[in-house]
Design a protein around this motif. Structure first.
Motif, PDB file in Angstrom:
ATOM      1  N   LEU A 182       4.761   6.835   0.280  1.00  0.00           N
ATOM      2  CA  LEU A 182       6.164   6.775  -0.159  1.00  0.00           C
ATOM      3  C   LEU A 182       7.076   7.572   0.760  1.00  0.00           C
ATOM      4  O   LEU A 182       8.258   7.253   0.918  1.00  0.00           O
ATOM      5  N   ALA A 183       6.531   8.650   1.360  1.00  0.00           N
ATOM      6  CA  ALA A 183       7.345   9.521   2.216  1.00  0.00           C
ATOM      7  C   ALA A 183       7.616   8.908   3.582  1.00  0.00           C
ATOM      8  O   ALA A 183       8.448   9.412   4.346  1.00  0.00           O
TER       9      ALA A 183
ATOM     10  N   ALA B  57      -3.417   9.706  -5.692  1.00  0.00           N
ATOM     11  CA  ALA B  57      -2.036  10.103  -5.973  1.00  0.00           C
ATOM     12  C   ALA B  57      -1.406  10.762  -4.743  1.00  0.00           C
ATOM     13  O   ALA B  57      -0.252  10.484  -4.391  1.00  0.00           O
ATOM     14  N   ASN B  58      -2.164  11.621  -4.080  1.00  0.00           N
ATOM     15  CA  ASN B  58      -1.662  12.256  -2.850  1.00  0.00           C
ATOM     16  C   ASN B  58      -1.414  11.216  -1.761  1.00  0.00           C
ATOM     17  O   ASN B  58      -0.429  11.298  -1.009  1.00  0.00           O
ATOM     18  N   SER B  59      -2.310  10.227  -1.678  1.00  0.00           N
ATOM     19  CA  SER B  59      -2.116   9.163  -0.685  1.00  0.00           C
ATOM     20  C   SER B  59      -0.853   8.371  -0.983  1.00  0.00           C
ATOM     21  O   SER B  59      -0.074   8.045  -0.080  1.00  0.00           O
ATOM     22  N   ALA B  60      -0.627   8.075  -2.269  1.00  0.00           N
ATOM     23  CA  ALA B  60       0.577   7.330  -2.646  1.00  0.00           C
ATOM     24  C   ALA B  60       1.843   8.087  -2.273  1.00  0.00           C
ATOM     25  O   ALA B  60       2.818   7.500  -1.796  1.00  0.00           O
TER      26      ALA B  60
ATOM     27  N   GLU C 182       0.543  -0.124   0.488  1.00  0.00           N
ATOM     28  CA  GLU C 182      -0.462   0.932   0.357  1.00  0.00           C
ATOM     29  C   GLU C 182      -0.260   1.709  -0.940  1.00  0.00           C
ATOM     30  O   GLU C 182      -1.220   2.119  -1.593  1.00  0.00           O
ATOM     31  N   VAL C 183       0.986   1.918  -1.313  1.00  0.00           N
ATOM     32  CA  VAL C 183       1.276   2.608  -2.572  1.00  0.00           C
ATOM     33  C   VAL C 183       0.720   1.812  -3.745  1.00  0.00           C
ATOM     34  O   VAL C 183       0.101   2.368  -4.663  1.00  0.00           O
ATOM     35  N   HIS C 184       0.916   0.501  -3.707  1.00  0.00           N
ATOM     36  CA  HIS C 184       0.410  -0.371  -4.778  1.00  0.00           C
ATOM     37  C   HIS C 184      -1.109  -0.253  -4.894  1.00  0.00           C
ATOM     38  O   HIS C 184      -1.660  -0.130  -5.996  1.00  0.00           O
ATOM     39  N   ASP C 185      -1.808  -0.280  -3.743  1.00  0.00           N
ATOM     40  CA  ASP C 185      -3.271  -0.168  -3.757  1.00  0.00           C
ATOM     41  C   ASP C 185      -3.721   1.183  -4.307  1.00  0.00           C
ATOM     42  O   ASP C 185      -4.692   1.262  -5.071  1.00  0.00           O
ATOM     43  N   ALA C 186      -3.000   2.251  -3.922  1.00  0.00           N
ATOM     44  CA  ALA C 186      -3.366   3.585  -4.389  1.00  0.00           C
ATOM     45  C   ALA C 186      -3.177   3.708  -5.900  1.00  0.00           C
ATOM     46  O   ALA C 186      -4.016   4.278  -6.602  1.00  0.00           O
ATOM     47  N   VAL C 187      -2.083   3.152  -6.401  1.00  0.00           N
ATOM     48  CA  VAL C 187      -1.824   3.210  -7.843  1.00  0.00           C
ATOM     49  C   VAL C 187      -2.859   2.396  -8.608  1.00  0.00           C
ATOM     50  O   VAL C 187      -3.318   2.789  -9.688  1.00  0.00           O
ATOM     51  N   GLU C 188      -3.257   1.260  -8.068  1.00  0.00           N
ATOM     52  CA  GLU C 188      -4.305   0.455  -8.704  1.00  0.00           C
ATOM     53  C   GLU C 188      -5.608   1.246  -8.792  1.00  0.00           C
ATOM     54  O   GLU C 188      -6.320   1.203  -9.803  1.00  0.00           O
TER      55      GLU C 188
END
Length: 271
Positions: A77-78, A70-73, A86-92
């Protein structure tokens, strides 16, 4: 109080009478009943505490994965522009960890309630590789070199996938934690699989960490015994319970020249 009397056969005009004071006996019986009730209460509380601590320990790892991803996502995003891939991979990864937390709870409930485990034929080498990916973030964070030496002809085993993966995950995380403060030698985590002399599947996890103290080797699998300042002392206890429930064996030894080796065996599927 108990009062009684009896006459002698030889002489009917002679006999004996007695008075027994049962007060102390009654008090002793009441004290015994109270102690038994207290013991039963302590046993229930201890069992509940053990189960609570076990679930907390096992769920902690997927929750930590959720927080990390979650922190990586948020960081992705920032960025300008945001890195949506990368956000998609982190959420997965968050979704997978959430499902894993649910699976762990279900597996722990089955283990402690002694219900039938979901046993299937398993490829341990594949399970090792899948578990290795779960600790990837920790490996990178602590700059640890992970090596695998997996036997090509390793027999399949029959077992509960979630429970056996939890054993592997615990052993890998313990090895990582044992090395995270090491600065005078390479941090190497070696995972091996072999077929032992009896035909069982043998998995070993070697680390180059701080090792086990002699007094800890005999107690390392005891419930609530831990060498970590923030440890619950349940991880290895649960691992041994799971392995033994699968008719296997788990043990620990020193790794030369540094660190520890944790090994477990499981019978082949055709037995």
């Amino acid at each position: 109080m108990l009062i009684g009397s009896a006459s002698f056969e030889e002489s009917e005009d002679q006999g004996v009478s007695f008075v027994l004071n049962l007060t102390e006996r009654k008090r002793a019986e009441e004290a015994l009943h109270h102690a038994q009730a207290q013991l039963a209460h302590v046993t229930r509380v201890t069992t509940l505490n053990a189960l609570t601590a076990s679930i907390a320990h096992e769920v902690n790892q997927p929750l930590a994965t959720i927080i990390t991803n979650a922190n990586s996502a948020l960081r992705w995003l920032a960025r300008q522009p945001p890195d949506l891939g990368e956000v998609h991979d982190a959420v997965e990864s968050i979704v997978q960890a959430g499902h894993r937390a649910g699976s762990v709870i279900g597996g722990m409930r089955a283990l402690f309630r002694k219900t039938t485990a979901v046993s299937v034929a398993l490829d341990l080498n594949r399970l090792i590789e899948e578990t290795r990916t779960l600790v990837h973030c920790e490996v990178i964070r602590h700059q640890i070199l992970v090596q695998t030496d997996l036997a090509a002809e390793l027999p399949q085993v029959v077992g509960d996938r979630v429970q056996l993966q939890q054993v592997l995950l615990n052993l890998l995380m313990n090895g990582i934690e044992a090395m995270k403060d090491v600065t005078d030698r390479p941090r190497v985590l070696l995972i091996q699989s072999r077929c032992d002399a009896a035909g069982a599947a043998l998995v070993s996890v070697h680390d180059t960490g701080i090792g086990l103290k002699p007094q800890a080797e005999d107690r390392i699998f005891d419930g609530f015994y831990t060498t970590k300042t923030e440890g619950l002392g349940m991880g290895l206890t649960i691992c041994r319970m799971i392995v033994e429930a699968h008719v296997g064996r788990l043990w620990a030894s020193a790794n030369a020249p540094f660190g520890s080796v944790f090994q477990f065996t499981l019978p082949p599927a055709h037995n």
